[in-house]
Design a protein around this motif. Structure first.
Motif, PDB file in Angstrom:
ATOM      1  N   GLN A 261       0.844  -1.179   0.000  1.00  0.00           N
ATOM      2  CA  GLN A 261       0.000   0.000   0.000  1.00  0.00           C
ATOM      3  C   GLN A 261       0.891   1.245   0.000  1.00  0.00           C
ATOM      4  OE1 GLN A 261      -2.598  -0.384   3.391  1.00  0.00           O
ATOM      5  NE2 GLN A 261      -3.423  -2.355   2.703  1.00  0.00           N
ATOM      6  N   GLU A 262       0.283   2.368  -0.315  1.00  0.00           N
ATOM      7  CA  GLU A 262       1.042   3.615  -0.426  1.00  0.00           C
ATOM      8  C   GLU A 262       0.941   4.431   0.858  1.00  0.00           C
ATOM      9  OE1 GLU A 262       1.406   6.007  -4.221  1.00  0.00           O
ATOM     10  OE2 GLU A 262      -0.143   7.131  -3.172  1.00  0.00           O
ATOM     11  N   LYS A 263       2.046   5.075   1.214  1.00  0.00           N
ATOM     12  CA  LYS A 263       2.092   5.909   2.416  1.00  0.00           C
ATOM     13  C   LYS A 263       2.607   7.294   2.055  1.00  0.00           C
ATOM     14  CE  LYS A 263       3.844   5.767   7.174  1.00  0.00           C
ATOM     15  NZ  LYS A 263       4.645   4.962   8.148  1.00  0.00           N
ATOM     16  N   GLU A 264       1.968   8.312   2.586  1.00  0.00           N
ATOM     17  CA  GLU A 264       2.382   9.684   2.304  1.00  0.00           C
ATOM     18  C   GLU A 264       3.651  10.044   3.077  1.00  0.00           C
ATOM     19  OE1 GLU A 264      -0.978  12.016   3.420  1.00  0.00           O
ATOM     20  OE2 GLU A 264      -1.999  11.769   1.484  1.00  0.00           O
ATOM     21  N   ILE A 265       4.517  10.813   2.436  1.00  0.00           N
ATOM     22  CA  ILE A 265       5.682  11.392   3.101  1.00  0.00           C
ATOM     23  C   ILE A 265       5.363  12.856   3.360  1.00  0.00           C
ATOM     24  CG2 ILE A 265       8.148  11.885   2.940  1.00  0.00           C
ATOM     25  CD1 ILE A 265       8.336   9.648   0.855  1.00  0.00           C
ATOM     26  N   LYS A 266       5.385  13.244   4.625  1.00  0.00           N
ATOM     27  CA  LYS A 266       4.995  14.611   4.983  1.00  0.00           C
ATOM     28  C   LYS A 266       6.145  15.378   5.623  1.00  0.00           C
ATOM     29  CE  LYS A 266       0.071  13.629   5.685  1.00  0.00           C
ATOM     30  NZ  LYS A 266      -1.065  13.716   6.645  1.00  0.00           N
ATOM     31  N   GLU A 267       6.168  16.671   5.377  1.00  0.00           N
ATOM     32  CA  GLU A 267       7.121  17.574   6.012  1.00  0.00           C
ATOM     33  C   GLU A 267       6.347  18.748   6.618  1.00  0.00           C
ATOM     34  OE1 GLU A 267      10.067  18.925   3.291  1.00  0.00           O
ATOM     35  OE2 GLU A 267      11.033  16.965   3.076  1.00  0.00           O
ATOM     36  N   LYS A 268       6.841  19.221   7.756  1.00  0.00           N
ATOM     37  CA  LYS A 268       6.189  20.359   8.378  1.00  0.00           C
ATOM     38  C   LYS A 268       6.746  21.649   7.816  1.00  0.00           C
ATOM     39  CE  LYS A 268       4.437  21.979  12.797  1.00  0.00           C
ATOM     40  NZ  LYS A 268       4.410  21.772  14.262  1.00  0.00           N
TER      41      LYS A 268
ATOM     42  N   TYR B 207       5.618  10.039  -1.778  1.00  0.00           N
ATOM     43  CA  TYR B 207       4.953   8.789  -1.390  1.00  0.00           C
ATOM     44  C   TYR B 207       5.989   7.676  -1.307  1.00  0.00           C
ATOM     45  CZ  TYR B 207       0.889  11.482  -2.865  1.00  0.00           C
ATOM     46  OH  TYR B 207      -0.046  12.471  -3.007  1.00  0.00           O
ATOM     47  N   LYS B 208       5.691   6.675  -0.485  1.00  0.00           N
ATOM     48  CA  LYS B 208       6.586   5.533  -0.356  1.00  0.00           C
ATOM     49  C   LYS B 208       5.774   4.284  -0.047  1.00  0.00           C
ATOM     50  CE  LYS B 208       7.583   6.219   4.584  1.00  0.00           C
ATOM     51  NZ  LYS B 208       8.680   6.391   5.584  1.00  0.00           N
ATOM     52  N   PRO B 209       6.353   3.098  -0.263  1.00  0.00           N
ATOM     53  CA  PRO B 209       5.630   1.874   0.077  1.00  0.00           C
ATOM     54  C   PRO B 209       5.482   1.749   1.586  1.00  0.00           C
ATOM     55  CG  PRO B 209       7.877   1.378  -0.640  1.00  0.00           C
ATOM     56  CD  PRO B 209       7.653   2.822  -0.909  1.00  0.00           C
ATOM     57  N   ASP B 210       4.317   1.365   2.035  1.00  0.00           N
ATOM     58  CA  ASP B 210       4.035   1.228   3.458  1.00  0.00           C
ATOM     59  C   ASP B 210       4.455  -0.165   3.912  1.00  0.00           C
ATOM     60  OD1 ASP B 210       3.192   1.398   6.026  1.00  0.00           O
ATOM     61  OD2 ASP B 210       1.049   1.578   5.578  1.00  0.00           O
TER      62      ASP B 210
END
Length: 319
Positions: free
Chosen positions: A156-163, A173-176
């Motif tokens: 599944q796909e996972k979001e990469i977040k930065e503040k 995005y990266k693989p979860d």
């Protein structure tokens, strides 16, 4: 020549990791591979059972069922040439389920000690267990690929977040799944879709994020990606000489050697302690000087390298 050998072309199937959002064609891509044994952890292949590329299938999200399936592929299906591909869909489910199981065990242990389990979180030890199990699974898949079995792992796909300022912004995005898992694959694809605003037709794409086969460059985008895109690579490599890559055996070898070294270090440490106890004052000064020059940890002798402890023992015999 020792441990090094001249390089030669060897049998190698494809090791693929693909990920993407819901409805991006992950299962469709996986089902394009021939003669597949599918480990379905999401019950997502119910409507695909008539697909001619499905040879065998099991539905489970138990990590031990997965290991049993891998063992069956290695010892039964592979020798009998029953399959050409192993599909795990999805590795995310297995990884998450493994964490849930470990967390439940931690909470049960905490409950036996007291009523408050709110602070019962996974420790470094539990994370170590999870990492070892995932490594064992990946090592087995690497070995199967070196014997001609295509490996297709769906995540599944996972979001990469930065503040940024006061807000969290999605930057990629990266693989979860487990950290570092991407290094084990030859091909990594991120699947996406795009809808034509006029016709409402949905098109499916795969962005190449890694391709050791050198068929595609990083960030190449393929419309409707499938096994056919790499079929020529597979056909060329599958004819080569077999050279089984068995990292599980390498790990066991290292474990045995480390255990032997640990036992030897304890024996040498005890011998050194005995020598110190029976030495006279002048000899103790010599031993202390030798330990300092060798950089030996005096508080925990058994933690020092075996070769260094042996060198100290040899020196003590000369005093």
């Amino acid at each position: 020549m020792g441990i090094f050998k001249k390089p030669e072309k060897t049998k190698k199937a494809l090791k693929v990791l693909l990920y993407g959002d819901t409805g991006t064609g992950k299962s469709t891509f996986a089902l394009s591979f021939p003669d597949s044994a599918i480990v379905d952890s999401e019950d997502g292949y119910t409507f695909y059972k008539d697909n001619p590329n499905i040879a065998l299938m099991v539905t489970t999200n138990s990590i031990y069922d997965l290991e049993e399936a891998l063992d069956e592929v290695e010892n039964e299906l592979l020798p009998e040439n029953t399959i050409k591909t192993l599909v795990i869909d999805s590795v995310t489910k297995f990884y998450n389920n493994l964490q849930v199981v470990q967390q439940n065990l931690v909470e049960k242990r905490a409950k036996r000690k007291g009523p408050d389990v709110d602070d019962a979180n996974l420790s470094q030890r539990e994370w170590g267990k999870i990492k070892n199990i995932m490594k064992r699974i990946n090592d087995t898949q690497l070995m199967l690929a070196s014997q001609g079995v295509n490996i297709v792992n769906v995540a599944q796909e996972k979001e990469i977040k930065e503040k940024r300022g006061e807000n969290w912004v999605v930057v990629g995005y990266k693989p979860d799944t487990a950290n570092g898992i991407a290094f084990d694959y030859d091909i990594i694809l991120r699947l996406t879709t795009e809808e034509d605003k006029k016709t409402k037709e949905v098109k499916y794409y795969g962005e190449v994020l890694k391709d050791r086969t050198q068929k595609y460059k990083k960030h190449d985008v393929i419309e409707n990606p499938s096994f056919a895109n790499w079929e020529d690579v597979y056909n060329n490599n599958i004819q080569n000489k077999e050279a089984v890559v068995n990292f599980r055996s390498d790990t066991n070898k290292d474990e045995d050697r480390m255990a032997n070294e640990e036992a030897s270090a304890k024996d040498l440490a005890e011998a050194i302690k005995t020598s110190i106890k029976t030495a006279d004052d002048a000899q103790k000064v010599q031993i202390a000087s030798a330990m300092k020059s060798l950089g030996i940890n005096m508080k925990d002798l058994a933690s020092n390298p075996v070769d260094t402890l042996k060198e100290l023992v040899d020196l003590i015999e000369t005093f």
